[in-house]
Write an enzyme that holds these catalytic residues in place. Structure first.
Site, short mmCIF file in Angstrom:
data_model
loop_
_atom_site.label_atom_id
_atom_site.label_comp_id
_atom_site.label_asym_id
_atom_site.label_seq_id
_atom_site.Cartn_x
_atom_site.Cartn_y
_atom_site.Cartn_z
N LYS A 115 0.82 -1.22 0.00
CA LYS A 115 0.00 0.00 0.00
C LYS A 115 0.84 1.26 0.00
O LYS A 115 0.47 2.26 -0.60
CB LYS A 115 -0.95 0.01 1.21
CG LYS A 115 -2.10 -0.96 1.04
CD LYS A 115 -3.27 -0.59 1.94
CE LYS A 115 -4.44 -1.53 1.72
NZ LYS A 115 -5.47 -1.40 2.73
N LYS A 198 -5.30 -10.41 -6.51
CA LYS A 198 -6.43 -10.59 -5.59
C LYS A 198 -7.61 -9.71 -6.00
O LYS A 198 -7.40 -8.56 -6.39
CB LYS A 198 -5.93 -10.21 -4.19
CG LYS A 198 -6.86 -10.56 -3.07
CD LYS A 198 -6.26 -10.14 -1.73
CE LYS A 198 -6.23 -8.62 -1.58
NZ LYS A 198 -5.91 -8.16 -0.23
N LYS A 201 -11.08 -4.15 -3.32
CA LYS A 201 -11.84 -2.90 -3.47
C LYS A 201 -10.99 -1.83 -4.13
O LYS A 201 -11.51 -0.90 -4.72
CB LYS A 201 -12.26 -2.38 -2.09
CG LYS A 201 -13.31 -3.22 -1.41
CD LYS A 201 -13.58 -2.68 0.00
CE LYS A 201 -14.25 -3.70 0.87
NZ LYS A 201 -13.97 -3.53 2.30
P1 TYM Z 1 -10.77 -6.23 4.51
O1 TYM Z 1 -11.79 -5.20 4.78
O2 TYM Z 1 -9.72 -5.96 3.47
O3 TYM Z 1 -11.46 -7.58 4.08
C1 TYM Z 1 -12.50 -8.15 4.87
C2 TYM Z 1 -12.45 -9.66 4.82
O4 TYM Z 1 -12.55 -10.13 3.46
C3 TYM Z 1 -11.45 -10.99 3.17
N1 TYM Z 1 -11.07 -10.80 1.76
C4 TYM Z 1 -10.95 -11.80 0.89
N2 TYM Z 1 -11.11 -13.12 1.00
C5 TYM Z 1 -10.92 -13.88 -0.11
N3 TYM Z 1 -10.57 -13.36 -1.32
C6 TYM Z 1 -10.38 -12.03 -1.48
N4 TYM Z 1 -10.05 -11.52 -2.67
C7 TYM Z 1 -10.57 -11.18 -0.34
N5 TYM Z 1 -10.49 -9.84 -0.15
C8 TYM Z 1 -10.79 -9.63 1.15
C9 TYM Z 1 -10.35 -10.55 4.11
O5 TYM Z 1 -9.40 -11.57 4.31
C10 TYM Z 1 -11.12 -10.22 5.36
O6 TYM Z 1 -11.37 -11.38 6.12
N6 TYM Z 1 -7.57 -5.84 8.30
C11 TYM Z 1 -8.84 -6.40 7.91
C12 TYM Z 1 -10.00 -5.94 8.76
C13 TYM Z 1 -9.81 -6.13 10.23
C14 TYM Z 1 -9.90 -7.35 10.94
C15 TYM Z 1 -9.68 -7.01 12.31
C16 TYM Z 1 -10.17 -8.66 10.57
C17 TYM Z 1 -9.52 -5.15 11.14
N7 TYM Z 1 -9.47 -5.69 12.39
C18 TYM Z 1 -9.69 -7.98 13.31
C19 TYM Z 1 -10.17 -9.62 11.59
C20 TYM Z 1 -9.95 -9.29 12.94
C21 TYM Z 1 -9.11 -5.99 6.49
O7 TYM Z 1 -8.61 -5.04 6.00
O8 TYM Z 1 -10.07 -6.71 5.86
#
Ligand code: TYM
Length: 336
Positions: A115, A198, A201
């Site tokens: 990022k 991947k 968003k």
């Molecule tokens: P975020 O918002 O990027 O994504 C949310 C969830 O979706 C999953 N994900 C995917 N799974 C499969 N294929 C993909 N292409 C894909 N893109 C996203 C992510 O693995 C995630 O489970 N840092 C985290 C949010 C967070 C969090 C936490 C998660 C903050 N605090 C505590 C668990 C526990 C994030 O940015 O997810």
């Protein structure tokens, strides 16, 4: 000190539209776990602002993710659903944990490197310390299990390391080491335009992802134009090797239809992509349309969505506050 034995914490950032990766990699797995675990599902708005956000869009997106959780089958009476910024313990614990997390550990985080890119000096401190806040999210509730997609694995390992460092420093088994729960057939959904990237968003091309705002026509259009190769589909999983786009689409089909890759290929092996894509559109629309329709219905009543978040805040804070008080006591902060 009491430890819960089966408490889930997970979250999604309210940044832009949810996509199929979020659904298959995370939300859908949560739905299946809510009977067996005490569940806390967060909308991580503080993580969202590690990159610039428009305030009105952030508010709207927070409601959308909330509605998406419920429309996907998460029961707001059973599970705690809330937005992170309402429980101040997240920020407070993040500070304390940041004082136990060496920079060397954070320097290894691949998501930050991706990022921040080459302009590391201009990257915000919040983006850099993002994984510490994520560790705080989980540890504030002493969560035991964290269901996420594959891309969060490194962050979860860091959360375990930080928990261990804290426990060792204060010589107490305070935080349970949270278990990453990465399972299902779609732990890493790839872009529709490039089977090696991947689905995300932040991809500039909207054609790369199926989102929760796509209607049936949009879903069909994106799948029709998804990148493929010229060969027909293989009859066995081994034939997908070296064919990332085919592999991804077959994986998505299987995850949506509840079939294994072999089952999908038993039906489509030897056929061209045109046939397969029609089948894939049908199953994607079948699964997603009822969810997105319910989500839109809910969003027409923002007061309802806000009331869920408020109730969630109260329940989350009731768990977080005593834990944070214990942590402050361990650290040696005088209570007021
Ligand atoms: P975020 O918002 O990027 O994504 C949310 C969830 O979706 C999953 N994900 C995917 N799974 C499969 N294929 C993909 N292409 C894909 N893109 C996203 C992510 O693995 C995630 O489970 N840092 C985290 C949010 C967070 C969090 C936490 C998660 C903050 N605090 C505590 C668990 C526990 C994030 O940015 O997810």
């Amino acid at each position: 000190m009491t430890h819960p034995t089966n408490r889930i914490f997970s979250g999604i950032q309210p940044t832009g539209n949810l996509h199929l990766g979020n659904y298959l990699g995370a939300i859908r797995n949560w739905v299946g776990m809510q009977k067996d675990y005490e569940c806390i599902f967060c909308i991580v708005d503080m993580h969202a602002i590690t990159v610039p956000q428009d305030p009105a869009a952030l508010r709207q997106s927070t409601r959308e993710v909330t509605a998406a959780y419920i429309a996907s089958g998460i029961d707001p009476d059973e599970c705690v659903i809330f937005n992170q910024s309402t429980v101040s313990g997240h920020a407070e614990l993040a500070w304390i944990l940041g004082c136990h997390a060496p920079m060397g550990w954070l320097n290894r985080m691949t998501q930050f490197k991706e990022k921040a890119g080459k302009k590391r000096d201009q990257a915000m401190i919040g983006l850099y310390s993002y994984p510490v806040l994520m560790a705080a999210d989980i540890l504030l509730y002493k969560a035991t299990d964290v269901p996420v997609g594959e891309d969060q694995k490194q962050h979860l390992e860091l959360a375990r390391d930080i928990a261990g460092a804290f426990n060792r420093f204060y010589d107490v088994e305070y935080f349970p080491l949270p278990e990453p729960r990465i399972f299902g057939t779609a732990t890493r959904v790839m872009s529709l335009r490039d089977g090696t990237a991947k689905m995300s968003k932040s991809d500039p091309s909207d054609m790369s992802r199926i989102t929760f705002t796509d209607d049936a026509d949009a879903i069909a259009g994106k799948i029709r134009r998804a990148k493929t190769d010229p060969e027909p589909l293989p009859s066995e999983a081994a034939g997908l090797e070296g064919r990332p786009e085919a592999d991804n689409l077959v994986g998505i089909y299987g995850a949506l239809a509840g079939q294994t890759v072999d089952e999908v290929l038993a039906e489509f092996g030897g056929k061209g992509f045109a046939d397969f894509k029609r089948g894939l559109s049908d199953v994607a629309v079948q699964v997603l349309s009822p969810i997105t329709a319910e989500m839109q219905r809910m969003l027409a009543d923002p007061a309802y969505v806000d009331s869920i978040l408020h109730k969630g805040y109260e329940r989350a804070n009731a768990i977080a506050a005593p834990n944070l008080a214990e942590v402050k006591e361990l650290v040696g902060f005088l209570a007021r």
